[in-house]
Motif scaffolding. Structure first.
Motif, PDB file in Angstrom:
ATOM      1  N   MET A 146      44.899  39.209  56.804  1.00  0.00           N
ATOM      2  CA  MET A 146      43.957  39.098  55.681  1.00  0.00           C
ATOM      3  C   MET A 146      43.797  37.626  55.307  1.00  0.00           C
ATOM      4  O   MET A 146      44.787  36.920  55.166  1.00  0.00           O
ATOM      5  N   SER A 147      42.566  37.170  55.163  1.00  0.00           N
ATOM      6  CA  SER A 147      42.351  35.766  54.802  1.00  0.00           C
ATOM      7  C   SER A 147      41.780  35.689  53.391  1.00  0.00           C
ATOM      8  O   SER A 147      41.028  36.555  52.969  1.00  0.00           O
ATOM      9  N   GLN A 148      42.172  34.669  52.687  1.00  0.00           N
ATOM     10  CA  GLN A 148      41.820  34.599  51.272  1.00  0.00           C
ATOM     11  C   GLN A 148      41.583  33.163  50.821  1.00  0.00           C
ATOM     12  O   GLN A 148      42.040  32.212  51.458  1.00  0.00           O
ATOM     13  N   ALA A 149      40.842  33.026  49.727  1.00  0.00           N
ATOM     14  CA  ALA A 149      40.636  31.703  49.117  1.00  0.00           C
ATOM     15  C   ALA A 149      40.232  31.913  47.662  1.00  0.00           C
ATOM     16  O   ALA A 149      39.727  32.975  47.289  1.00  0.00           O
ATOM     17  N   ILE A 150      40.471  30.881  46.870  1.00  0.00           N
ATOM     18  CA  ILE A 150      40.087  30.908  45.447  1.00  0.00           C
ATOM     19  C   ILE A 150      39.269  29.659  45.161  1.00  0.00           C
ATOM     20  O   ILE A 150      39.638  28.564  45.589  1.00  0.00           O
ATOM     21  N   ALA A 151      38.175  29.837  44.430  1.00  0.00           N
ATOM     22  CA  ALA A 151      37.370  28.668  44.041  1.00  0.00           C
ATOM     23  C   ALA A 151      37.041  28.730  42.560  1.00  0.00           C
ATOM     24  O   ALA A 151      36.969  29.815  41.970  1.00  0.00           O
ATOM     25  N   ILE A 152      36.847  27.548  42.012  1.00  0.00           N
ATOM     26  CA  ILE A 152      36.389  27.431  40.627  1.00  0.00           C
ATOM     27  C   ILE A 152      35.083  26.649  40.634  1.00  0.00           C
ATOM     28  O   ILE A 152      34.978  25.607  41.291  1.00  0.00           O
TER      29      ILE A 152
ATOM     30  N   ASP B 200      39.498  41.738  54.148  1.00  0.00           N
ATOM     31  CA  ASP B 200      40.555  42.708  54.435  1.00  0.00           C
ATOM     32  C   ASP B 200      40.037  43.764  55.415  1.00  0.00           C
ATOM     33  O   ASP B 200      39.161  44.560  55.058  1.00  0.00           O
ATOM     34  N   PRO B 201      40.563  43.793  56.631  1.00  0.00           N
ATOM     35  CA  PRO B 201      40.087  44.762  57.647  1.00  0.00           C
ATOM     36  C   PRO B 201      40.263  46.210  57.205  1.00  0.00           C
ATOM     37  O   PRO B 201      39.606  47.103  57.734  1.00  0.00           O
ATOM     38  N   ALA B 202      41.131  46.448  56.231  1.00  0.00           N
ATOM     39  CA  ALA B 202      41.358  47.834  55.769  1.00  0.00           C
ATOM     40  C   ALA B 202      40.227  48.337  54.881  1.00  0.00           C
ATOM     41  O   ALA B 202      40.123  49.540  54.632  1.00  0.00           O
ATOM     42  N   LEU B 203      39.361  47.454  54.413  1.00  0.00           N
ATOM     43  CA  LEU B 203      38.280  47.876  53.504  1.00  0.00           C
ATOM     44  C   LEU B 203      37.103  48.436  54.287  1.00  0.00           C
ATOM     45  O   LEU B 203      36.718  47.886  55.320  1.00  0.00           O
ATOM     46  N   SER B 204      36.511  49.530  53.753  1.00  0.00           N
ATOM     47  CA  SER B 204      35.314  50.067  54.408  1.00  0.00           C
ATOM     48  C   SER B 204      34.040  49.536  53.752  1.00  0.00           C
ATOM     49  O   SER B 204      32.951  49.651  54.292  1.00  0.00           O
ATOM     50  N   GLU B 205      34.158  48.984  52.534  1.00  0.00           N
ATOM     51  CA  GLU B 205      33.017  48.324  51.900  1.00  0.00           C
ATOM     52  C   GLU B 205      33.513  47.203  50.996  1.00  0.00           C
ATOM     53  O   GLU B 205      34.704  47.155  50.642  1.00  0.00           O
ATOM     54  N   ASP B 206      32.594  46.304  50.619  1.00  0.00           N
ATOM     55  CA  ASP B 206      32.980  45.216  49.722  1.00  0.00           C
ATOM     56  C   ASP B 206      33.346  45.791  48.361  1.00  0.00           C
ATOM     57  O   ASP B 206      32.793  46.804  47.924  1.00  0.00           O
TER      58      ASP B 206
ATOM     59  N   ARG C  14      35.037  43.402  55.661  1.00  0.00           N
ATOM     60  CA  ARG C  14      34.611  43.514  54.248  1.00  0.00           C
ATOM     61  C   ARG C  14      35.568  42.723  53.352  1.00  0.00           C
ATOM     62  O   ARG C  14      36.687  42.398  53.770  1.00  0.00           O
ATOM     63  N   ALA C  15      35.110  42.486  52.126  1.00  0.00           N
ATOM     64  CA  ALA C  15      35.907  41.627  51.240  1.00  0.00           C
ATOM     65  C   ALA C  15      36.133  42.250  49.866  1.00  0.00           C
ATOM     66  O   ALA C  15      35.310  43.018  49.367  1.00  0.00           O
ATOM     67  N   ARG C  16      37.249  41.869  49.270  1.00  0.00           N
ATOM     68  CA  ARG C  16      37.537  42.192  47.876  1.00  0.00           C
ATOM     69  C   ARG C  16      37.313  40.901  47.091  1.00  0.00           C
ATOM     70  O   ARG C  16      37.883  39.856  47.424  1.00  0.00           O
ATOM     71  N   VAL C  17      36.465  40.973  46.062  1.00  0.00           N
ATOM     72  CA  VAL C  17      36.125  39.794  45.263  1.00  0.00           C
ATOM     73  C   VAL C  17      36.587  40.043  43.832  1.00  0.00           C
ATOM     74  O   VAL C  17      36.257  41.073  43.233  1.00  0.00           O
TER      75      VAL C  17
END
Ligand code: 2P0
Length: 328
Positions: free
Chosen positions: A1-7, A49-55, A88-91
Motif C-alpha cells: 500500500m502506498s500513501q502520502a499526505i499533503a497540506i 490500497d489493492p484491497a479496495l474495490s472502489e475509492d 483504488r484509493a482511500r482519501v
C-alpha cells in the motif's frame, strides 16, 4: 500500500475568475490572480490500497458519496492513468474551516489531493503539473499549489507564482457571515451566468484589463490602486451574476453591512478594500499595520460570526510518512 499526505492552503482571488473557455477541460475564460492564505488549509491523506474495490472519501470525519466523491475519483482517475495503475484509493481529508460555504474549500482541497495522490502513486511531478491536475478538477485549485500571490491566465493549464510574501506583505481578514453550504455552487453559477446574463459578455470583455491593473499594482506595491481594482473585479463579477436568470445573489444583509463598514473605515483614512466570492462572506484586504483595527471593526458588525486574520500563505507541500495518522 502506498500513501502520502499533503497540506494546501486556500486562496482568495484579488482578480476574479468566473466563466469557462472550455467546460470539458475546465479552462478559465478570464485571467485571475489570488493570495494564498496562511490560516485556511486542507490536510489530505491518500492511500492506494489493492484491497479496495472502489475509492473511498472521508471529509471532515464523514464518509462521502455522490458528486463530491465523484469529483475526487475523477482526479484519481487522471493520476491512475499517468501512473499506469487501476488501484483504488482511500482519501481522508479535513479542512480547518467550514466546507463549501464560499471559503474556497475546493481550492485547497483539490490542490492537496492532487499533490498527495500523485506522490502516493509514485509520480514525481513538477508544481506546474500538479497545478494542472488540480485545475482540471477546480480552476481555483490550480492557484493553491503555489504560495503568496499567484496568477492563472485565461485558458492556462497551470498557475504560476507572481510575487513572494515578503515582497509585499498584506493582510486578508475573512469575515465569516453564515455557516453551511451555499445554495448555488460555483460551477453551476458560472454556467447559468454564461447562458442567461446579458452582462456576461461585458464581464469577459472588461475582466482582463482589471486583472492587468491588479497585477501591475501588486508588482509596483501600490496598495490603493490594488485595492480599488480588487473591489472593481469583485463587483463586476457579481454584477454579471445578478443579471442571470434566475439571479445569482450570494450577498446577504450582513454582506452589505460589512461592505459599508469597510467604506466607512476608508472615510476615516484606514486603507481597506472588500472582495466577495460565491458565498456571503466578506474578505477585506488591508495593510498589516491596520489589520487589528479592521478586524475589531468587522467583529462589531452584527451577524458576523468570526473573523479569520490571514497573511500570505505557503505553497502546497507533502508531509513526512512518519506523520501518517493511525486512524483510518
Ligand atoms: C475565483 N471563484 O477566482 C472565483 C471567484 C469564486 C468566485 O474560482 O468550476 O471552485 O471548480 O473551476 O474554482 C470558485 O470556482 O470552480 C472560484 P470550478 P471553482 O476564486
Amino acid at each position: 500500500m502506498s500513501q502520502a499526505i499533503a497540506i494546501a492552503h486556500s486562496n482568495i482571488a484579488l482578480a476574479k475568475y468566473w466563466g469557462k473557455a472550455n467546460v470539458e477541460q475546465n479552462l478559465t475564460a478570464v485571467p485571475s490572480l489570488s493570495m494564498t492564505l496562511d490560516a485556511l488549509s486542507t490536510r489530505t491523506e491518500v492511500y492506494f490500497d489493492p484491497a479496495l474495490s472502489e475509492d473511498e472519501l472521508q471529509l471532515d470525519g464523514k464518509q462521502q458519496s455522490g458528486r463530491t466523491k465523484l469529483r475526487v475519483s475523477q482526479l484519481l482517475d487522471r493520476i491512475r492513468a499517468k501512473a499506469d495503475t487501476v488501484c483504488r484509493a482511500r482519501v481522508i481529508s479535513s479542512n480547518n474551516f467550514p466546507t463549501a460555504a464560499g471559503l474556497a474549500s475546493s481550492a485547497s482541497g483539490f490542490a492537496a489531493l492532487a499533490m498527495a495522490a500523485s506522490s502516493a502513486a509514485g509520480l514525481r511531478l513538477s508544481s506546474a503539473e500538479i497545478s494542472s491536475l488540480s485545475r482540471a478538477s477546480s480552476a481555483s485549485a490550480a492557484r493553491s499549489v503555489f504560495g503568496a500571490y499567484v496568477a492563472l491566465n485565461a485558458r492556462a493549464l497551470s498557475a504560476e507564482p507572481v510575487l513572494n510574501p515578503d515582497e509585499f506583505p498584506l493582510a486578508m481578514l475573512v469575515a465569516v457571515t453564515a455557516k453551511g453550504p451555499k445554495k448555488v455552487g460555483s460551477t453551476e453559477g458560472m454556467t447559468r451566468t454564461a447562458q442567461t446574463s446579458p452582462y456576461y459578455q461585458a464581464w469577459l470583455d472588461r475582466a482582463p484589463a482589471v486583472y492587468d491593473r491588479i497585477r501591475v499594482a501588486l508588482l509596483e506595491k501600490q496598495f490603493e490602486a490594488l485595492g480599488e481594482a480588487v473591489e472593481e473585479s469583485a463587483m463586476m463579477m457579481h454584477a454579471s451574476m445578478l443579471a442571470a436568470k434566475p439571479a445569482i445573489r450570494y450577498f446577504r444583509d450582513v454582506t452589505i453591512a460589512a461592505m459599508q463598514r469597510v467604506e466607512d473605515l476608508r472615510d476615516q483614512g484606514i486603507p481597506a478594500y472588500y472582495t466577495m466570492d460565491a458565498g456571503p462572506h466578506v474578505k477585506v484586504l488591508t495593510l498589516p499595520e491596520h489589520a487589528e483595527v479592521v478586524e475589531r471593526e468587522l467583529r462589531s458588525v452584527a451577524q458576523i460570526q468570526d473573523v479569520i486574520s490571514c497573511r500570505p500563505g505557503p505553497a502546497a507541500y507533502l508531509i513526512g510518512d512518519a506523520k501518517v495518522s493511525e486512524a483510518k
